[in-house]
Motif scaffolding. Structure first.
Motif, PDB file in Angstrom:
ATOM      1  N   THR A 168       0.807  -1.087   0.110  1.00 40.93           N
ATOM      2  CA  THR A 168      -0.075  -0.057  -0.105  1.00 40.93           C
ATOM      3  C   THR A 168       0.954   1.408   0.173  1.00 40.93           C
ATOM      4  O   THR A 168       0.569   2.097  -0.440  1.00 40.93           O
ATOM      5  N   THR A 173       2.194   1.863  -3.268  1.00 34.92           N
ATOM      6  CA  THR A 173       0.950   2.550  -4.291  1.00 34.92           C
ATOM      7  C   THR A 173       0.757   3.860  -3.880  1.00 34.92           C
ATOM      8  O   THR A 173       0.539   4.767  -4.669  1.00 34.92           O
ATOM      9  N   CYS A 201       2.158   7.012   5.953  1.00 36.78           N
ATOM     10  CA  CYS A 201       1.240   7.356   4.792  1.00 36.78           C
ATOM     11  C   CYS A 201       1.444   8.651   4.407  1.00 36.78           C
ATOM     12  O   CYS A 201       1.917   9.182   3.176  1.00 36.78           O
ATOM     13  N   TYR A 227      -0.401  -2.485  -6.063  1.00 36.12           N
ATOM     14  CA  TYR A 227      -1.300  -2.910  -5.104  1.00 36.12           C
ATOM     15  C   TYR A 227      -1.850  -4.189  -5.665  1.00 36.12           C
ATOM     16  O   TYR A 227      -2.452  -5.185  -4.935  1.00 36.12           O
TER      17      TYR A 227
END
Length: 501
Positions: free
Chosen positions: A92, A95, A151, A450
């Motif tokens: 993730t 991505t 993130c 992903y």
């Protein structure tokens, strides 16, 4: 019988050698190593995924980790209950990085055409180095683990790193014309592969001390590189009083040597001065608009093709060390070092295929042949035995036929697209066009990372390779109109030469 201007080919290296100065060499090296350092920091993340996954899961689930007491002290801060969820989160993050990188490329290309390329590149390198340091080193030193923080940092890192490629391609396009462009850009585009090798080498050297030191070393080197770029890079020949491309006193010979491959060969040579913008050498040309750049011939088709191809290329980039460790049970440091052979194949492939495209003065047929072989090499690599020498050989062959075309599209072909006849006199189209091509490619790569993690988790690695074969075939499909057009031009040129003899 006199040949048309489009058939009066110059030797691939004639214009290049006769006009190469020490400034050209410095620009080549600075842009080469600046992007290599950006890629090295990305490669560090992919090379330490196993170590990060172990750190983010409870030690009781890691058979190689010593049992530490008290249990609550050493396991309360871990992010995931098992390695599978940690691996999915790492995918993730890939991505997230690529999506933000893709968005940033569209913006960075426009910004690079309007601001000083040196400032934009240096800012991106230094700022990205700080973010990488915070992500991999500072958080580990402080024992601060938070998914949302990771993130956010990776979104910012993607945006900052996106300043690199449009800027370096634009600078190279300002200094090197059509003469030998396929070879020069093919050799120069090895910067990404060299960065991968450098990142793998640095990570494997310090990984035994902890993955945080791998991030520390690459971030420090990248920051130093950004400082050097700021004080040493020349963005165009006019900064040192040299003539810009197409403005040499050699007249029509030099104009033909610098005329891009993407020009309309069917047009009358007398109409070469047509452009969207007026070619007034006394004034700074205005930057081309975003939608205007999208409408240039070949931009959309190559962008879609690159979305499929970059998906495959970046999947190898992000997942190859993990695949070798996970599928064959090899040590992480050994897998990091073995993955270098894919990049070695890409370096050789980009250089040789670029040279061939210079000789033919056509790019698409060379890409098509290489991608057809890439389908076969992917099928062969998916069945590689548990043997490091055999795996390395097949890996290098795969890199030759996948990394080579990827390097060509992102560098030489992007420069061709940004310097075609419709934008002649506007070097400020280069960064915008490069951002569009590479940005679209990064969107495809982002979705792919992903999908790779999902396919691998549910169906296994063999189906991942089938997915790669499908994407490589789609790349050929997107450029098929260009292949047909360029093959017709090759046959037409051959008939004219036969008549001339």
């Amino acid at each position: 019988m006199a040949l048309p201007g489009s058939l009066r080919r110059q030797p691939a290296g004639r214009g290049l050698v006769s006009h190469c100065t020490h400034h050209h060499i410095v620009v080549f090296l600075l842009t080469f190593f600046s992007y290599s350092l950006l890629h090295a920091s990305r490669k560090t993340f992919s090379n330490v995924k196993v170590s990060i996954s172990s750190q983010w899961t409870p030690s009781c689930l890691n058979s190689t980790a010593p049992e530490l007491r008290p249990y609550e002290l050493w396991n309360s801060s871990h992010l995931f209950p098992n390695a599978e969820e940690a691996t999915l989160f790492l995918g993730t993050l890939d991505t997230i990085f690529l999506f933000s990188y893709a968005v940033g490329l569209f913006v960075s290309g426009i910004v690079g055409d309007r601001l000083n390329l040196r400032w934009v590149l240096s800012f991106g390198m230094c700022s990205s180095a700080l973010v990488v340091f915070f992500f991999g080193t500072l958080t580990e030193w402080l024992h601060f683990y938070n998914k949302w923080f990771y993130c956010c940092l990776w979104v910012v890192n993607g945006l900052l790193q996106s300043t690199g490629w449009p800027c370096v391609v634009a600078v190279m396009g300002n200094w090197f014309g059509k003469a030998g462009r396929g070879f020069v850009f093919g050799l120069w585009s090895a910067c990404a592969s060299v960065g991968n090798i450098l990142g793998a080498f640095l990570a494997s050297c310090v990984l035994k001390y902890g993955y945080e030191y791998a991030f520390l070393v690459t971030a420090s080197v990248q920051f130093a590189g950004g400082v050097i770029v700021f004080f040493g890079l020349l963005t165009s020949p006019k900064e040192v009083g040299l003539p810009e491309l197409g403005a040499d006193e050699d007249g029509s010979v030099e104009e033909d040597a610098n005329r891009p491959l993407m020009s309309n060969d069917d047009a009358d040579d007398d109409d070469r001065n047509y452009s969207i913008q007026a070619t007034d050498t006394d004034n700074q040309p205005k930057a081309i608009g975003f939608f205007q750049a999208c409408c240039l011939p070949g931009v959309i088709l190559y962008s879609l093709a690159y979305a499929c191809l970059k998906l495959v290329n970046y999947s190898f980039f992000f997942w190859l060390p993990f695949y070798l460790s996970n599928n064959f049970g090899w040590k992480e440091a050994e897998a990091d070092q073995l993955s270098i052979w894919y990049d070695v194949g890409g370096i050789i492939g980009g250089t040789i295929q670029g040279l061939i495209s210079d000789v033919l003065q056509k790019r698409a047929p060379v890409l098509a042949i290489s991608l057809l072989f890439a389908v076969g090499s992917l099928f062969g690599y998916s069945r590689s035995p548990n043997s490091k020498p055999i795996n390395a050989v097949i890996m290098a062959i795969t890199g030759f036929f996948i990394g080579g075309p990827s390097n060509m599209i992102s560098s030489a072909i992007s420069a061709d697209l940004g310097r075609q006849d419709l934008v002649k006199g506007s070097s400020e189209a280069l960064a915008t066009v490069t951002g569009i091509v590479d940005g679209t490619g990064s969107i495809g790569a982002a979705v792919g990372q992903y999908l790779v993690s999902l396919i691998q988790e549910n169906l296994g690695w063999m189906w991942v390779f089938y997915f790669f074969i499908l994407m490589t075939s789609s790349t050929i499909l997107f450029i098929s109109p260009l292949i047909v057009r360029e093959m017709r031009l090759l046959l037409h040129e051959r008939r004219l030469r036969m008549l001339a003899e």
